[in-house]
Motif scaffolding. Structure first.
Motif, PDB file in Angstrom:
ATOM      1  N   SER A  54       0.890  -1.241  -0.090  1.00 30.69           N
ATOM      2  CA  SER A  54       0.020  -0.037   0.087  1.00 30.69           C
ATOM      3  C   SER A  54       0.916   1.193   0.020  1.00 30.69           C
ATOM      4  O   SER A  54       0.344   2.312  -0.704  1.00 30.69           O
ATOM      5  CB  SER A  54      -1.197  -0.078   1.259  1.00 30.69           C
ATOM      6  OG  SER A  54      -0.365  -0.407   2.463  1.00 30.69           O
ATOM      7  N   SER A  55       2.034   1.181   0.660  1.00 35.82           N
ATOM      8  CA  SER A  55       2.911   2.278   0.667  1.00 35.82           C
ATOM      9  C   SER A  55       3.373   2.572  -1.060  1.00 35.82           C
ATOM     10  O   SER A  55       3.316   3.709  -1.155  1.00 35.82           O
ATOM     11  CB  SER A  55       4.266   2.017   1.368  1.00 35.82           C
ATOM     12  OG  SER A  55       3.992   1.768   2.788  1.00 35.82           O
ATOM     13  N   ALA A  92      -3.490  -0.382   5.861  1.00 34.43           N
ATOM     14  CA  ALA A  92      -3.160   0.017   4.478  1.00 34.43           C
ATOM     15  C   ALA A  92      -3.096   1.515   4.369  1.00 34.43           C
ATOM     16  O   ALA A  92      -2.319   2.290   3.761  1.00 34.43           O
ATOM     17  CB  ALA A  92      -3.997  -0.474   3.339  1.00 34.43           C
ATOM     18  N   ALA A 145      -3.851   9.457  -0.495  1.00 36.03           N
ATOM     19  CA  ALA A 145      -3.711   8.592   0.681  1.00 36.03           C
ATOM     20  C   ALA A 145      -4.212   9.159   1.832  1.00 36.03           C
ATOM     21  O   ALA A 145      -4.917   8.512   2.837  1.00 36.03           O
ATOM     22  CB  ALA A 145      -2.177   8.230   0.887  1.00 36.03           C
ATOM     23  N   ASP A 192       6.809  10.617   4.126  1.00 33.13           N
ATOM     24  CA  ASP A 192       8.352  10.359   4.045  1.00 33.13           C
ATOM     25  C   ASP A 192       8.601  11.293   2.636  1.00 33.13           C
ATOM     26  O   ASP A 192       9.675  11.813   2.718  1.00 33.13           O
ATOM     27  CB  ASP A 192       8.567   9.153   4.060  1.00 33.13           C
ATOM     28  CG  ASP A 192      10.003   8.657   3.719  1.00 33.13           C
ATOM     29  OD1 ASP A 192      10.687   9.018   4.441  1.00 33.13           O
ATOM     30  OD2 ASP A 192      10.185   8.323   2.408  1.00 33.13           O
ATOM     31  N   LEU A 193       7.728  11.025   1.586  1.00 29.70           N
ATOM     32  CA  LEU A 193       8.241  11.608   0.435  1.00 29.70           C
ATOM     33  C   LEU A 193       8.132  13.096   0.336  1.00 29.70           C
ATOM     34  O   LEU A 193       9.039  13.756  -0.143  1.00 29.70           O
ATOM     35  CB  LEU A 193       7.334  11.096  -0.701  1.00 29.70           C
ATOM     36  CG  LEU A 193       7.739  11.233  -2.382  1.00 29.70           C
ATOM     37  CD1 LEU A 193       9.004  10.796  -2.509  1.00 29.70           C
ATOM     38  CD2 LEU A 193       6.650  11.028  -3.211  1.00 29.70           C
ATOM     39  N   LEU A 194       7.121  13.513   1.295  1.00 32.74           N
ATOM     40  CA  LEU A 194       7.060  14.927   1.150  1.00 32.74           C
ATOM     41  C   LEU A 194       8.186  15.792   1.758  1.00 32.74           C
ATOM     42  O   LEU A 194       8.733  16.685   1.644  1.00 32.74           O
ATOM     43  CB  LEU A 194       5.737  15.403   1.867  1.00 32.74           C
ATOM     44  CG  LEU A 194       4.364  15.165   1.163  1.00 32.74           C
ATOM     45  CD1 LEU A 194       3.095  15.454   1.982  1.00 32.74           C
ATOM     46  CD2 LEU A 194       4.280  15.832  -0.359  1.00 32.74           C
ATOM     47  N   SER A 227      -0.122   3.127   6.388  1.00 36.09           N
ATOM     48  CA  SER A 227       1.368   3.009   5.863  1.00 36.09           C
ATOM     49  C   SER A 227       1.245   3.810   4.473  1.00 36.09           C
ATOM     50  O   SER A 227       2.422   4.417   4.160  1.00 36.09           O
ATOM     51  CB  SER A 227       1.685   1.431   5.394  1.00 36.09           C
ATOM     52  OG  SER A 227       0.676   0.841   4.780  1.00 36.09           O
ATOM     53  N   SER A 228       0.341   4.021   3.742  1.00 39.49           N
ATOM     54  CA  SER A 228       0.139   4.819   2.755  1.00 39.49           C
ATOM     55  C   SER A 228       0.452   6.200   3.205  1.00 39.49           C
ATOM     56  O   SER A 228       1.226   6.796   2.486  1.00 39.49           O
ATOM     57  CB  SER A 228      -1.373   4.689   2.133  1.00 39.49           C
ATOM     58  OG  SER A 228      -1.605   3.426   1.443  1.00 39.49           O
ATOM     59  N   SER A 244       0.462   3.951  -2.834  1.00 36.78           N
ATOM     60  CA  SER A 244       0.221   5.400  -2.828  1.00 36.78           C
ATOM     61  C   SER A 244       1.334   6.310  -3.358  1.00 36.78           C
ATOM     62  O   SER A 244       1.033   7.489  -3.804  1.00 36.78           O
ATOM     63  CB  SER A 244       0.114   5.865  -1.235  1.00 36.78           C
ATOM     64  OG  SER A 244       1.380   5.574  -0.444  1.00 36.78           O
ATOM     65  N   SER A 281       4.273   6.589   4.251  1.00 40.12           N
ATOM     66  CA  SER A 281       5.065   6.791   2.752  1.00 40.12           C
ATOM     67  C   SER A 281       4.792   8.249   2.361  1.00 40.12           C
ATOM     68  O   SER A 281       5.787   8.572   1.668  1.00 40.12           O
ATOM     69  CB  SER A 281       4.969   5.452   1.971  1.00 40.12           C
ATOM     70  OG  SER A 281       3.874   5.698   1.377  1.00 40.12           O
ATOM     71  N   ILE A 282       3.880   8.807   2.058  1.00 47.05           N
ATOM     72  CA  ILE A 282       3.508  10.203   1.415  1.00 47.05           C
ATOM     73  C   ILE A 282       4.155  11.077   2.124  1.00 47.05           C
ATOM     74  O   ILE A 282       4.908  11.760   1.799  1.00 47.05           O
ATOM     75  CB  ILE A 282       1.990  10.227   1.435  1.00 47.05           C
ATOM     76  CG1 ILE A 282       1.286   9.309   0.315  1.00 47.05           C
ATOM     77  CG2 ILE A 282       1.878  11.595   0.862  1.00 47.05           C
ATOM     78  CD1 ILE A 282       1.754   9.290  -1.016  1.00 47.05           C
ATOM     79  N   ARG A 286      11.163  14.304   2.012  1.00 45.70           N
ATOM     80  CA  ARG A 286      12.418  14.348   1.338  1.00 45.70           C
ATOM     81  C   ARG A 286      12.374  15.492   0.168  1.00 45.70           C
ATOM     82  O   ARG A 286      13.512  16.054  -0.137  1.00 45.70           O
ATOM     83  CB  ARG A 286      12.636  13.034   0.569  1.00 45.70           C
ATOM     84  CG  ARG A 286      13.381  12.109   1.676  1.00 45.70           C
ATOM     85  CD  ARG A 286      12.852  10.701   1.097  1.00 45.70           C
ATOM     86  NE  ARG A 286      13.472   9.564   1.924  1.00 45.70           N
ATOM     87  CZ  ARG A 286      14.507   9.041   1.382  1.00 45.70           C
ATOM     88  NH1 ARG A 286      14.670   9.207   0.329  1.00 45.70           N
ATOM     89  NH2 ARG A 286      15.146   8.123   2.311  1.00 45.70           N
TER      90      ARG A 286
END
Lengths: 156, 156
Positions: A101-102, B98, B44, B108-110, B101-102, A105, B105-106, B112
């Protein structure tokens, strides 16, 4: 005899098919993800690759165990072994679901963002990889449930 | 009597505490997420808000049911009800995991990404929201397992 009537538990041909499916889907997921060269730039993709690297040997080992058990007709059903398998399946299925799911997304975000984040050729690969990870998760949950079902019958 | 020895199953005070914890954590997750005005721009985050909107009434209803069952000492343990609760808990825990964790991960991306994607004031809120969702997931899994443990004893 009553135990043999639970299809999908350890030592049956249904279980062998489930394990083989898990190994194939997780290998496909790893394959499609790691052939895109940019996977290590996103944490979620690295996480997926790591988890798939755990699921593949686990499923493969249990597939061999099932195959051996079917061929030599030697039952490997002991309460201890079954408990280890159920716990291992549960942990791996939770991790696989989180990773899948990560990844899904992140792919969704990359597709929406303007700019050169996600070339179409790579994005399709990432999407296939996430779909394969979800399929692998489904099969792992199925294995886990079938074995959990058998556990009380063996305990006493 | 043997059934009463399973703490955390429906109608015990441990179950009431678990349900209350789920309701509090999922409300906190919804609160921290929806006070950031930009949550609907990421799939997400919308998914998390939706799932939390499902978990809150579910946990709250079951908390009331547990409280009622404790107060009037009337057992609501029937095989059918328990099955519905176990299936509902399982489905909701899968969806919560789900979504959490989505979201993680979003975030984390934001964090970075360079640029004005994630002002620190909002990002902290998103992080707290994801952490609360994970806690809510843990409690839901615990409830589900405790009730699943009781199910075979009631079936026959």
């Amino acid at each position: 005899m009553a135990m043999d009537s639970v299809p999908g538990s350890v030592g049956t041909s249904a279980s062998f098919a489930l394990r083989l499916g898990q190994a194939i889907f997780s290998s496909a997921s790893l394959f499609f993800m790691s052939f895109g060269v940019g996977f290590y730039s996103y944490t979620a993709f690295c996480f997926l690759v790591t988890i798939m690297g755990l699921v593949i040997p686990w499923s493969f080992t249990l597939a061999i165990l099932d195959g051996y058990s079917i061929l030599v007709k030697c039952s490997i059903r002991q309460s201890g072994i079954l408990l280890v398998i159920v716990i291992g399946d549960s942990v791996l299925s939770i991790l696989t679901l989180a990773a899948a799911s990560s990844t899904a997304s992140i792919i969704d975000l990359l597709l929406r963002a303007d700019g050169p984040f996600c070339p179409p050729r790579l994005c399709i690969r990432y999407q296939i990889s996430a779909a394969m990870a979800f399929l692998s998760w489904l099969l792992t949950v199925a294995s886990s449930l079938f074995n959990l079902w058998l556990l009380p019958a063996l305990s006493h």
